[in-house]
Scaffold this motif. Structure first.
Motif, PDB file in Angstrom:
ATOM      1  N   ALA A  27       0.827  -1.207   0.000  1.00 50.75           N
ATOM      2  CA  ALA A  27       0.000   0.000   0.000  1.00 50.75           C
ATOM      3  C   ALA A  27       0.864   1.261   0.000  1.00 50.75           C
ATOM      4  CB  ALA A  27      -0.930  -0.003   1.206  1.00 50.75           C
ATOM      5  N   PHE A  28       2.098   1.159   0.428  1.00 49.08           N
ATOM      6  CA  PHE A  28       3.012   2.294   0.452  1.00 49.08           C
ATOM      7  C   PHE A  28       3.715   2.475  -0.887  1.00 49.08           C
ATOM      8  CE2 PHE A  28       7.226   4.117   1.466  1.00 49.08           C
ATOM      9  CZ  PHE A  28       6.801   5.323   1.951  1.00 49.08           C
ATOM     10  N   VAL A  29       3.841   1.408  -1.660  1.00 44.81           N
ATOM     11  CA  VAL A  29       4.592   1.456  -2.917  1.00 44.81           C
ATOM     12  C   VAL A  29       3.867   2.276  -3.979  1.00 44.81           C
ATOM     13  CG1 VAL A  29       5.414   0.013  -4.826  1.00 44.81           C
ATOM     14  CG2 VAL A  29       5.790  -0.704  -2.491  1.00 44.81           C
ATOM     15  N   ILE A  30       2.561   2.153  -4.072  1.00 52.56           N
ATOM     16  CA  ILE A  30       1.804   2.845  -5.121  1.00 52.56           C
ATOM     17  C   ILE A  30       1.912   4.365  -5.002  1.00 52.56           C
ATOM     18  CG2 ILE A  30      -0.520   3.225  -6.034  1.00 52.56           C
ATOM     19  CD1 ILE A  30      -1.047   0.275  -5.540  1.00 52.56           C
ATOM     20  N   PRO A  31       1.702   4.979  -3.823  1.00 55.32           N
ATOM     21  CA  PRO A  31       1.886   6.438  -3.747  1.00 55.32           C
ATOM     22  C   PRO A  31       3.317   6.890  -4.017  1.00 55.32           C
ATOM     23  CG  PRO A  31       0.597   5.670  -1.884  1.00 55.32           C
ATOM     24  CD  PRO A  31       1.102   4.464  -2.599  1.00 55.32           C
ATOM     25  N   VAL A  32       4.293   6.085  -3.625  1.00 51.65           N
ATOM     26  CA  VAL A  32       5.688   6.454  -3.886  1.00 51.65           C
ATOM     27  C   VAL A  32       5.968   6.437  -5.389  1.00 51.65           C
ATOM     28  CG1 VAL A  32       8.084   5.705  -3.574  1.00 51.65           C
ATOM     29  CG2 VAL A  32       6.536   5.741  -1.633  1.00 51.65           C
ATOM     30  N   LEU A  33       5.476   5.427  -6.089  1.00 56.02           N
ATOM     31  CA  LEU A  33       5.651   5.382  -7.545  1.00 56.02           C
ATOM     32  C   LEU A  33       4.935   6.550  -8.228  1.00 56.02           C
ATOM     33  CD1 LEU A  33       5.239   1.577  -8.313  1.00 56.02           C
ATOM     34  CD2 LEU A  33       7.327   2.936  -8.433  1.00 56.02           C
ATOM     35  N   ALA A  34       3.735   6.862  -7.759  1.00 57.47           N
ATOM     36  CA  ALA A  34       2.991   7.982  -8.344  1.00 57.47           C
ATOM     37  C   ALA A  34       3.702   9.308  -8.080  1.00 57.47           C
ATOM     38  CB  ALA A  34       1.576   8.022  -7.786  1.00 57.47           C
ATOM     39  N   ALA A  35       4.230   9.495  -6.883  1.00 61.60           N
ATOM     40  CA  ALA A  35       4.941  10.737  -6.566  1.00 61.60           C
ATOM     41  C   ALA A  35       6.225  10.866  -7.379  1.00 61.60           C
ATOM     42  CB  ALA A  35       5.253  10.789  -5.074  1.00 61.60           C
ATOM     43  N   THR A  36       6.932   9.772  -7.554  1.00 71.01           N
ATOM     44  CA  THR A  36       8.166   9.800  -8.342  1.00 71.01           C
ATOM     45  C   THR A  36       7.871  10.152  -9.801  1.00 71.01           C
ATOM     46  OG1 THR A  36       9.107   8.126  -6.895  1.00 71.01           O
ATOM     47  CG2 THR A  36      10.190   8.459  -9.003  1.00 71.01           C
ATOM     48  N   ALA A  37       6.858   9.513 -10.351  1.00 68.59           N
ATOM     49  CA  ALA A  37       6.495   9.809 -11.742  1.00 68.59           C
ATOM     50  C   ALA A  37       6.007  11.254 -11.882  1.00 68.59           C
ATOM     51  CB  ALA A  37       5.425   8.837 -12.220  1.00 68.59           C
ATOM     52  N   ALA A  38       5.226  11.728 -10.909  1.00 67.78           N
ATOM     53  CA  ALA A  38       4.733  13.107 -10.955  1.00 67.78           C
ATOM     54  C   ALA A  38       5.880  14.108 -10.856  1.00 67.78           C
ATOM     55  CB  ALA A  38       3.728  13.347  -9.837  1.00 67.78           C
ATOM     56  N   PHE A  39       6.887  13.792 -10.051  1.00 66.33           N
ATOM     57  CA  PHE A  39       8.049  14.674  -9.919  1.00 66.33           C
ATOM     58  C   PHE A  39       8.777  14.810 -11.246  1.00 66.33           C
ATOM     59  CE2 PHE A  39      12.644  14.997  -9.218  1.00 66.33           C
ATOM     60  CZ  PHE A  39      12.696  16.264  -8.656  1.00 66.33           C
ATOM     61  N   PHE A  40       9.018  13.677 -11.905  1.00 63.97           N
ATOM     62  CA  PHE A  40       9.741  13.734 -13.174  1.00 63.97           C
ATOM     63  C   PHE A  40       8.907  14.390 -14.272  1.00 63.97           C
ATOM     64  CE2 PHE A  40      12.305  10.261 -11.255  1.00 63.97           C
ATOM     65  CZ  PHE A  40      13.515  10.940 -11.279  1.00 63.97           C
ATOM     66  N   ILE A  41       7.593  14.204 -14.242  1.00 57.97           N
ATOM     67  CA  ILE A  41       6.728  14.881 -15.214  1.00 57.97           C
ATOM     68  C   ILE A  41       6.779  16.388 -15.006  1.00 57.97           C
ATOM     69  CG2 ILE A  41       4.311  15.279 -15.836  1.00 57.97           C
ATOM     70  CD1 ILE A  41       3.889  12.264 -15.474  1.00 57.97           C
ATOM     71  N   SER A  42       6.665  16.836 -13.755  1.00 58.15           N
ATOM     72  CA  SER A  42       6.683  18.280 -13.498  1.00 58.15           C
ATOM     73  C   SER A  42       8.048  18.880 -13.800  1.00 58.15           C
ATOM     74  CB  SER A  42       6.284  18.565 -12.055  1.00 58.15           C
ATOM     75  OG  SER A  42       7.250  18.072 -11.155  1.00 58.15           O
ATOM     76  N   LYS A  43       9.112  18.135 -13.519  1.00 57.19           N
ATOM     77  CA  LYS A  43      10.453  18.629 -13.795  1.00 57.19           C
ATOM     78  C   LYS A  43      10.688  18.758 -15.302  1.00 57.19           C
ATOM     79  CE  LYS A  43      15.113  17.792 -12.164  1.00 57.19           C
ATOM     80  NZ  LYS A  43      15.987  16.901 -11.407  1.00 57.19           N
ATOM     81  N   LYS A  44      10.247  17.770 -16.051  1.00 59.70           N
ATOM     82  CA  LYS A  44      10.430  17.805 -17.500  1.00 59.70           C
ATOM     83  C   LYS A  44       9.542  18.869 -18.151  1.00 59.70           C
ATOM     84  CE  LYS A  44      11.332  14.426 -20.987  1.00 59.70           C
ATOM     85  NZ  LYS A  44      11.286  13.031 -21.345  1.00 59.70           N
ATOM     86  N   TRP A  45       8.322  19.014 -17.680  1.00 60.51           N
ATOM     87  CA  TRP A  45       7.375  19.983 -18.253  1.00 60.51           C
ATOM     88  C   TRP A  45       7.838  21.415 -18.017  1.00 60.51           C
ATOM     89  CZ3 TRP A  45       2.964  19.109 -21.064  1.00 60.51           C
ATOM     90  CH2 TRP A  45       2.171  20.226 -21.298  1.00 60.51           C
ATOM     91  N   VAL A  46       8.352  21.709 -16.822  1.00 61.27           N
ATOM     92  CA  VAL A  46       8.813  23.060 -16.511  1.00 61.27           C
ATOM     93  C   VAL A  46      10.050  23.408 -17.344  1.00 61.27           C
ATOM     94  CG1 VAL A  46       9.786  24.513 -14.670  1.00 61.27           C
ATOM     95  CG2 VAL A  46       7.789  23.105 -14.228  1.00 61.27           C
ATOM     96  N   ARG A  47      10.923  22.450 -17.574  1.00 60.83           N
ATOM     97  CA  ARG A  47      12.097  22.724 -18.399  1.00 60.83           C
ATOM     98  C   ARG A  47      11.710  23.067 -19.832  1.00 60.83           C
ATOM     99  NH1 ARG A  47      16.486  18.106 -16.939  1.00 60.83           N
ATOM    100  NH2 ARG A  47      17.119  18.950 -14.948  1.00 60.83           N
ATOM    101  N   LYS A  48      10.693  22.377 -20.364  1.00 57.21           N
ATOM    102  CA  LYS A  48      10.265  22.657 -21.739  1.00 57.21           C
ATOM    103  C   LYS A  48       9.622  24.024 -21.858  1.00 57.21           C
ATOM    104  CE  LYS A  48       9.623  18.023 -23.503  1.00 57.21           C
ATOM    105  NZ  LYS A  48       8.690  17.042 -24.069  1.00 57.21           N
ATOM    106  N   SER A  49       8.905  24.468 -20.804  1.00 61.60           N
ATOM    107  CA  SER A  49       8.218  25.757 -20.881  1.00 61.60           C
ATOM    108  C   SER A  49       9.166  26.930 -20.669  1.00 61.60           C
ATOM    109  CB  SER A  49       7.097  25.890 -19.886  1.00 61.60           C
ATOM    110  OG  SER A  49       6.787  24.795 -19.195  1.00 61.60           O
ATOM    111  N   VAL A  50      10.252  26.729 -19.965  1.00 66.54           N
ATOM    112  CA  VAL A  50      11.143  27.853 -19.652  1.00 66.54           C
ATOM    113  C   VAL A  50      12.076  28.144 -20.770  1.00 66.54           C
ATOM    114  CG1 VAL A  50      12.983  28.641 -18.119  1.00 66.54           C
ATOM    115  CG2 VAL A  50      11.016  27.455 -17.211  1.00 66.54           C
TER     116      VAL A  50
END
Length: 81
Positions: A58-81
């Motif tokens: 039950a702890f693994v799913i939120p950690v995977l989602a947070a990790t993927a969300a972090f990399f998505i937000s990091k990649k998206w912000v780099r493309k917009s800047v």
């Protein structure tokens, strides 16, 4: 603030998707034990059995989602800047 909003929104979407997908997989793989489904005198068994619960899974799913969300937000912000 834009990066935080993107992270939270992608985290919510990914967490919901992972939860839905894992629920579908667990439901698909569930096989009831035949000894408890029918009893000879009552028709359906009156005893209800629930599956085991793993807190570590039950702890693994939120950690995977947070990790993927972090990399998505990091990649998206780099493309917009």
């Amino acid at each position: 603030m834009k990066r935080y909003g993107l992270f939270i929104s992608s985290f919510i979407v990914l967490l919901g998707s992972f939860q839905l997908l894992s629920g579908m997989i667990l439901t698909f793989l569930y096989v009831p034990e035949s000894a408890y489904t029918w009893s000879s005198s009552e028709g359906l068994a009156s005893k209800v059995m629930f599956g085991s619960h793993s807190p570590s899974f039950a702890f693994v799913i939120p950690v995977l989602a947070a990790t993927a969300a972090f990399f998505i937000s990091k990649k998206w912000v780099r493309k917009s800047v």
